[in-house]
Motif scaffolding. Structure first.
Motif, PDB file in Angstrom:
ATOM      1  N   THR A  99       1.094  -1.612   0.096  1.00 52.95           N
ATOM      2  CA  THR A  99       0.035  -0.601  -0.208  1.00 52.95           C
ATOM      3  C   THR A  99       0.413   1.671   0.209  1.00 52.95           C
ATOM      4  O   THR A  99       1.002   2.062  -0.179  1.00 52.95           O
ATOM      5  N   GLU A 133       0.852   3.911  -2.854  1.00 48.14           N
ATOM      6  CA  GLU A 133       0.916   5.182  -3.046  1.00 48.14           C
ATOM      7  C   GLU A 133       1.930   6.199  -3.524  1.00 48.14           C
ATOM      8  O   GLU A 133       1.740   7.052  -3.382  1.00 48.14           O
ATOM      9  N   TYR A 157       1.585   6.356  -6.729  1.00 49.51           N
ATOM     10  CA  TYR A 157       0.005   7.362  -7.573  1.00 49.51           C
ATOM     11  C   TYR A 157       0.598   8.742  -6.833  1.00 49.51           C
ATOM     12  O   TYR A 157      -0.613   9.217  -8.180  1.00 49.51           O
ATOM     13  N   HIS A 158       0.685   9.260  -5.893  1.00 52.35           N
ATOM     14  CA  HIS A 158       0.125  10.275  -5.662  1.00 52.35           C
ATOM     15  C   HIS A 158       1.561  11.257  -5.719  1.00 52.35           C
ATOM     16  O   HIS A 158       0.967  12.429  -6.929  1.00 52.35           O
ATOM     17  N   SER A 202      -9.111   4.940  -4.629  1.00 54.22           N
ATOM     18  CA  SER A 202      -8.858   6.479  -3.401  1.00 54.22           C
ATOM     19  C   SER A 202     -10.024   7.180  -3.898  1.00 54.22           C
ATOM     20  O   SER A 202      -9.507   8.300  -5.234  1.00 54.22           O
TER      21      SER A 202
END
Length: 208
Positions: free
Chosen positions: A66, A70, A73-74, A107
């Motif tokens: 995770t 993230e 992805y962020h 998300s």
């Protein structure tokens, strides 16, 4: 009030390159080889597989997976995004006559960020992601939650998506659905090919 729920990735926006790159970033950092983009996009929407197990070899997503996901992805979720042809015009036409919502397994934080970047966020009354519910699609919880918060019924609701996870979520909630074929999956049957046909199908359901 009539409600139209849209999946996001592969339905409203083409984010396939970024999604594939993110999954491969996690895989490579875990010691796996990278997968080919189209193979990832085909499998990520397959409701018959355990996504964590298929991509990362674990029964459930781990904190390390995770964090890696993230992290990438962020930094990259706004790169190489495109609105599918005809989608914004369709949203403009629908906005005054329907309640519109996004039901995505991404998300909700990133979904809002991406939609704002593409100047689509203001078309939607609600944007819900996997973090808005306990069980994401194909479970019907997200569909039920949107209908409850909009205060409408399943008879007045419609879900549009590019994967069988979307169609199953709608079916499990007792809601009509439309499967589109311009997203990440290549459906051989029961899917429509363009936004013009989508508009016709929407009005066929709601305009008596």
């Amino acid at each position: 009030m009539n409600l139209i729920m849209f999946d996001m990735d592969g339905t409203l926006i083409n984010s396939g390159t970024m999604i594939a790159n993110t999954i491969n970033y996690v895989r490579v950092n875990l010691g796996f080889e990278a997968f080919e983009k189209n193979y990832i996009l085909e499998k990520v929407n397959d409701p018959s597989i355990n996504t964590a197990e298929f991509f990362y070899g674990t029964k459930h997503f781990t904190p390390q997976q995770t964090t890696l996901f993230e992290e990438y992805y962020h930094k990259n979720c706004l790169l190489e995004l495109e609105i599918y042809e005809g989608i914004e015009k369709l949203l403009q036409e629908l906005r005054g006559n329907f309640k519109l919502a996004v039901a995505t397994n991404a998300s909700s934080v990133f979904a809002n960020k991406m939609l704002k970047h593409l100047e689509l966020r203001d078309y939607f009354d609600l944007v819900y992601g996997y973090d808005s519910v306990q069980k994401p699609k194909p479970h019907p919880e997200m569909v039920h939650k949107i209908m409850n918060d909009i205060k409408t019924t399943k008879e007045k609701s419609l879900l549009i998506g590019d994967s069988h996870k979307d169609i199953q979520a709608a079916f499990n909630a007792g809601v009509d659905s439309i499967l589109v074929n311009w997203g990440f999956s290549n459906h051989e049957k029961d899917a429509i090919e363009n936004v013009e046909e989508l508009e016709k199908r929407i009005y066929k359901k709601f305009v008596k």
